[in-house]
Design an enzyme around this catalytic site. Sequence first.
Site, PDB file in Angstrom:
ATOM      1  N   CYS A   7       4.992  10.152  21.535  1.00  0.00           N
ATOM      2  CA  CYS A   7       3.769  10.103  20.737  1.00  0.00           C
ATOM      3  C   CYS A   7       2.787   9.075  21.275  1.00  0.00           C
ATOM      4  CB  CYS A   7       4.122   9.752  19.284  1.00  0.00           C
ATOM      5  SG  CYS A   7       2.793  10.136  18.129  1.00  0.00           S
ATOM      6  N   ASP A 130       9.663   5.923   9.764  1.00  0.00           N
ATOM      7  CA  ASP A 130       9.136   4.912  10.664  1.00  0.00           C
ATOM      8  C   ASP A 130       9.253   3.547   9.988  1.00  0.00           C
ATOM      9  OD1 ASP A 130       7.862   3.715  12.802  1.00  0.00           O
ATOM     10  OD2 ASP A 130       5.917   4.666  12.472  1.00  0.00           O
TER      11      ASP A 130
END
Length: 209
Positions: A7, A130
């Site tokens: 990402c 996360d």
Amino acid sequence: MLKLKVCGMRLAANIAAVAELQPDYLGFIFYEKSPRLISDVSAELIKYIPSEIKTVGVFVNEDIEKVKDKVIALKLKAVQLHGSESPEYCAALKSDFPTLEVIKAFGIDEDFDFSALESYLEVADYFLFDTKTKAHGGSGKTFNWSVLDRYTYSKPYFLSGGIDLEHTTAIKNINDERLYALDINSRFETEPGLKDAAKIKEFIKEMNK
């Protein structure tokens, strides 16, 4: 075999170099406060990425019509919602784009209440866990993975937050069939948005041992 998502890329040549490693997902950030914000020019390349790689647009509390416009213009295969988007917001995207994968991200700390996920079970394809930060990710910090012992739902998830080469053994020791994918970002960079393709290649090699 765990899927891999890389990402936060923003530079054309670097996007091409990482795409050659054939990760399962490539993520591109459309959050203006992120140091990994992709430019409009580089974003045009997304639609030319090989179809076997799922391209992901990462958004934070963005106007839903803008998200829909990006999905159409860039042929995105998934969206990652990294803010406080509601279940209704997720459902609206699924309604307009039935094949679009909706990944709903949550910042995790020791006090996280996993019951908050229940209303998203029917409208998200995956969760992403996360490390909780004010900056909506990209901190390079891991959270205490043992907190996931409190996750009781069957929905598969992406594991994110400071994953590095040094974590490969610990990841392999995670015995959780719901763990679907690893999301790597800042620990594989030489600067924000510029990925170290050689290091990612090494990570893939170690994970496949």
